[in-house]
Design an enzyme around this catalytic site. Structure first.
Site, PDB file in Angstrom:
ATOM      1  N   GLU A 169      -1.291 -10.002  -6.207  1.00 51.89           N
ATOM      2  CA  GLU A 169      -1.388 -11.070  -7.590  1.00 51.89           C
ATOM      3  C   GLU A 169      -0.378 -10.144  -8.354  1.00 51.89           C
ATOM      4  O   GLU A 169       0.133 -10.824  -9.241  1.00 51.89           O
ATOM      5  CB  GLU A 169      -2.686 -10.849  -7.972  1.00 51.89           C
ATOM      6  N   GLU A 199       0.935  -1.324   0.234  1.00 54.32           N
ATOM      7  CA  GLU A 199      -0.110   0.197   0.042  1.00 54.32           C
ATOM      8  C   GLU A 199       0.788   1.350   0.000  1.00 54.32           C
ATOM      9  O   GLU A 199       1.900   1.108   0.153  1.00 54.32           O
ATOM     10  CB  GLU A 199      -0.902   0.021   1.217  1.00 54.32           C
TER      11      GLU A 199
HETATM   12  N1  THU Z   1      -5.836  -6.520  -2.376  1.00 61.61           N
HETATM   13  C1  THU Z   1      -5.083  -7.491  -2.880  1.00 61.61           C
HETATM   14  O1  THU Z   1      -3.780  -7.300  -2.713  1.00 61.61           O
HETATM   15  N2  THU Z   1      -5.480  -8.467  -3.881  1.00 61.61           N
HETATM   16  C2  THU Z   1      -7.101  -8.620  -3.854  1.00 61.61           C
HETATM   17  O2  THU Z   1      -7.336  -9.643  -4.474  1.00 61.61           O
HETATM   18  C3  THU Z   1      -7.746  -7.730  -3.073  1.00 61.61           C
HETATM   19  C4  THU Z   1      -7.525  -6.475  -2.636  1.00 61.61           C
HETATM   20  C5  THU Z   1      -5.427  -5.643  -1.632  1.00 61.61           C
HETATM   21  C6  THU Z   1      -5.339  -4.203  -2.195  1.00 61.61           C
HETATM   22  C7  THU Z   1      -5.352  -3.333  -0.884  1.00 61.61           C
HETATM   23  O3  THU Z   1      -4.001  -3.285  -0.192  1.00 61.61           O
HETATM   24  C8  THU Z   1      -6.145  -4.341   0.426  1.00 61.61           C
HETATM   25  O4  THU Z   1      -6.149  -5.458  -0.260  1.00 61.61           O
HETATM   26  C9  THU Z   1      -7.412  -3.717   0.564  1.00 61.61           C
HETATM   27  O5  THU Z   1      -8.300  -3.684  -0.836  1.00 61.61           O
END
Ligand code: THU
Length: 143
Positions: free
Chosen positions: A59, A48
């Site tokens: 992913e 993030e």
């Molecule tokens: N996120 C992922 O890394 N992969 C997913 O399949 C869904 C969402 C992350 C993005 C963000 O850092 C957090 O999860 C909340 O949305």
């Protein structure tokens, strides 16, 4: 090239990757393990950012690591996620990640495994998660 998919191993590596998630804003930690056609497995976690939009999903981290190492073919990905401190729950890939999969993976064969634990996994082919997806073939000239 086609490799046998060891789902337990992919799950183990996705869970390990989740421990390295950098998610101070959402508190939602995601890990992924991506099996390339070469047989190598690439791990990814979400990363993030204080400005929010540069955030990268687990992913895509795994895909971009692999592609930058020269991989162009992929067999399967295992995804785990959950709130910090909580066990893994089924976590489906966001639309942007599905589109990245569409760039490099066969919609008919690429396997997306969502795992809560070793005994509870859901499996989808990419075409089920992104029906009628737009991909490289759409840009090839016809006729
Ligand atoms: N996120 C992922 O890394 N992969 C997913 O399949 C869904 C969402 C992350 C993005 C963000 O850092 C957090 O999860 C909340 O949305």
């Amino acid at each position: 090239m086609s490799c046998k998919v060891d789902k337990e191993e992919l799950f183990r590596l996705a869970r390990e990757a989740r421990e390295r998630a950098y998610a101070p804003y959402s508190g939602f930690q995601v890990g992924a393990a991506l099996l390339a056609g070469s047989g190598r497995i690439y791990q990814g976690c979400n990363i993030e950012n204080a400005a929010y939009t540069p955030t990268n999903c687990a992913e895509r981290t795994a895909f971009f690591k692999a592609v930058s190492e020269g991989e162009r073919e992929f067999e399967a990905i295992c995804i785990v996620g959950g709130r910090q401190g909580a066990p893994c729950s089924f976590t489906a890939p966001c639309g942007v990640c599905r589109q990245v999969m569409m760039e490099f993976c066969s919609p008919e064969t690429f396997l997306v495994i969502l795992a809560a634990d070793q005994e509870h996994m859901k499996e989808y082919r990419l075409e089920e998660l992104l029906p009628e997806g737009f991909g490289p073939d759409n840009l090839k000239q016809s006729g």
